[in-house]
Design an enzyme around this catalytic site. Structure first.
Site, mmCIF file in Angstrom:
data_model
loop_
_atom_site.group_PDB
_atom_site.id
_atom_site.type_symbol
_atom_site.label_atom_id
_atom_site.label_comp_id
_atom_site.label_asym_id
_atom_site.label_seq_id
_atom_site.Cartn_x
_atom_site.Cartn_y
_atom_site.Cartn_z
ATOM 1 N N GLY A 58 0.878 -10.958 -8.120
ATOM 2 C CA GLY A 58 1.901 -9.939 -7.894
ATOM 3 C C GLY A 58 3.246 -10.610 -7.699
ATOM 4 O O GLY A 58 3.326 -11.821 -7.466
ATOM 5 N N GLN A 63 11.835 -11.187 -4.324
ATOM 6 C CA GLN A 63 11.384 -12.583 -4.316
ATOM 7 C C GLN A 63 12.153 -13.440 -5.325
ATOM 8 O O GLN A 63 12.128 -14.662 -5.234
ATOM 9 C CB GLN A 63 9.875 -12.672 -4.607
ATOM 10 N N CYS A 107 1.290 -15.686 -0.335
ATOM 11 C CA CYS A 107 2.569 -15.154 -0.819
ATOM 12 C C CYS A 107 3.297 -16.279 -1.544
ATOM 13 O O CYS A 107 3.366 -17.401 -1.032
ATOM 14 C CB CYS A 107 3.409 -14.654 0.364
ATOM 15 N N LEU A 108 3.835 -15.961 -2.708
ATOM 16 C CA LEU A 108 4.537 -16.993 -3.483
ATOM 17 C C LEU A 108 5.824 -17.427 -2.776
ATOM 18 O O LEU A 108 6.344 -18.504 -3.076
ATOM 19 C CB LEU A 108 4.832 -16.482 -4.897
ATOM 20 N N HIS A 149 0.959 -5.207 -0.388
ATOM 21 C CA HIS A 149 1.721 -6.430 -0.100
ATOM 22 C C HIS A 149 3.066 -6.392 -0.851
ATOM 23 O O HIS A 149 4.115 -6.714 -0.283
ATOM 24 C CB HIS A 149 0.869 -7.631 -0.515
ATOM 25 N N GLU A 150 3.031 -5.978 -2.126
ATOM 26 C CA GLU A 150 4.260 -5.969 -2.942
ATOM 27 C C GLU A 150 5.227 -4.873 -2.467
ATOM 28 O O GLU A 150 6.440 -5.099 -2.409
ATOM 29 C CB GLU A 150 3.934 -5.799 -4.431
ATOM 30 N N HIS A 153 7.169 -5.964 0.416
ATOM 31 C CA HIS A 153 8.330 -6.816 0.075
ATOM 32 C C HIS A 153 9.581 -5.957 -0.133
ATOM 33 O O HIS A 153 10.690 -6.372 0.219
ATOM 34 C CB HIS A 153 8.065 -7.592 -1.221
HETATM 35 O O1 K1U Z 1 3.812 -11.257 -3.553
HETATM 36 C C1 K1U Z 1 3.455 -12.407 -3.759
HETATM 37 O O2 K1U Z 1 4.004 -13.316 -3.182
HETATM 38 C C2 K1U Z 1 2.319 -12.693 -4.704
HETATM 39 C C3 K1U Z 1 1.004 -12.901 -4.004
HETATM 40 C C4 K1U Z 1 0.259 -11.577 -4.016
HETATM 41 C C5 K1U Z 1 -0.911 -11.436 -3.094
HETATM 42 C C6 K1U Z 1 -1.909 -12.375 -2.998
HETATM 43 C C7 K1U Z 1 -2.991 -12.180 -2.160
HETATM 44 C C8 K1U Z 1 -3.083 -11.041 -1.430
HETATM 45 C C9 K1U Z 1 -2.093 -10.102 -1.510
HETATM 46 C C10 K1U Z 1 -1.011 -10.289 -2.356
HETATM 47 C C11 K1U Z 1 0.237 -13.971 -4.753
HETATM 48 O O3 K1U Z 1 -0.051 -13.825 -5.904
HETATM 49 S S1 K1U Z 1 -0.209 -15.406 -3.899
HETATM 50 C C12 K1U Z 1 -1.182 -16.325 -5.086
HETATM 51 C C13 K1U Z 1 -2.567 -15.790 -5.243
HETATM 52 O O4 K1U Z 1 -3.046 -15.078 -4.393
HETATM 53 C C14 K1U Z 1 -3.378 -16.147 -6.432
HETATM 54 C C15 K1U Z 1 -2.958 -17.051 -7.367
HETATM 55 C C16 K1U Z 1 -3.728 -17.341 -8.473
HETATM 56 C C17 K1U Z 1 -4.946 -16.734 -8.655
HETATM 57 C C18 K1U Z 1 -5.392 -15.829 -7.726
HETATM 58 C C19 K1U Z 1 -4.622 -15.533 -6.619
HETATM 59 ZN ZN ZN Z 2 4.432 -11.964 -1.223
#
Ligand code: K1U
Ligand code: ZN
Length: 185
Positions: A58, A63, A107-108, A149-150, A153
């Site tokens: 996401g 972000q 979270c990225l 989560h998004e 944000h």
């Molecule tokens: O919003 C963001 O920062 C993105 C975030 C979204 C998220 C992840 C986990 C739970 C809720 C919301 C991410 O994508 S973090 C990276 C991640 O979870 C992931 C990366 C590669 C493969 C699978 C998962």
């Molecule tokens: Zn996030």
């Protein structure tokens, strides 16, 4: 190939840089998108490119420093055959289940930090798609976690805001250190 605006050929999507917490732009309430223009569709494409490259499931516009109510997500398996990208302008949670679920979130904007967060297991979300058409859909599992989560944000809320203050402070200090190190590189 599409040519968009200012006489400049818009050839391909652009990977944007992702803001790292703490950053005041990640704490702001984002503004609704008033009209879904070609520029906004290009922004959504850039966000998908940025999300897949990270990699992530996401990404919300703040972000990448754009304070507008736009999110993208794809919680399908990562191979291209099953990609299921969603682009949501002005997303809103319309209803949520009493039942809650716990998921270890990341979270990225807070790299390499994970914590369990409890949220409603199912949500009904309404949004405008990339053509401005109103959509509604129910989400469960990881999709429900990710869309909540998004949307958080867009309201200036991070998953660490659900944690106890001490844990939140520890993560914030780690991120301050990471930003100092990256600035020296
Ligand atoms: O919003 C963001 O920062 C993105 C975030 C979204 C998220 C992840 C986990 C739970 C809720 C919301 C991410 O994508 S973090 C990276 C991640 O979870 C992931 C990366 C590669 C493969 C699978 C998962
Ligand atoms: Zn996030």
């Amino acid at each position: 190939m599409l040519h968009v605006g200012r006489g400049c050929p818009k050839s391909r999507n652009m990977k944007r840089s992702i803001l790292i917490h703490p950053d005041p732009r990640l704490k702001k309430m984002c503004l609704p998108v008033a009209d879904i223009s070609d520029d906004r569709r290009a922004l959504a494409n850039d966000m998908l490119e940025t999300m897949y490259a990270a990699p992530g499931i996401g990404l919300a516009a703040p972000q990448i420093g754009v304070l507008e109510r736009l999110i993208v997500l794809d919680c399908a398996k990562s191979d291209a055959d099953t990609a299921a990208p969603l682009v949501m302008f002005n997303p809103e949670v319309l209803a949520f289940s009493d039942e809650k679920g716990v998921y270890e979130e990341g979270c990225l904007s807070i790299p390499d930090q994970y914590a369990e967060v409890e949220r409603p297991s199912e949500v009904r979300v309404g949004w405008l798609d990339r053509d401005g058409v109103p959509r509604e859909q129910e989400f469960d599992g990881l999709w429900a976690t990710c869309v909540q989560h998004e949307i958080d944000h867009l309201d200036g809320k991070l998953f660490i805001d659900y944690l106890k203050p001490l844990r939140r402070q520890m993560i914030t200090r780690k991120m301050q250190k990471l930003k100092r190190e990256r600035a020296r590189e």
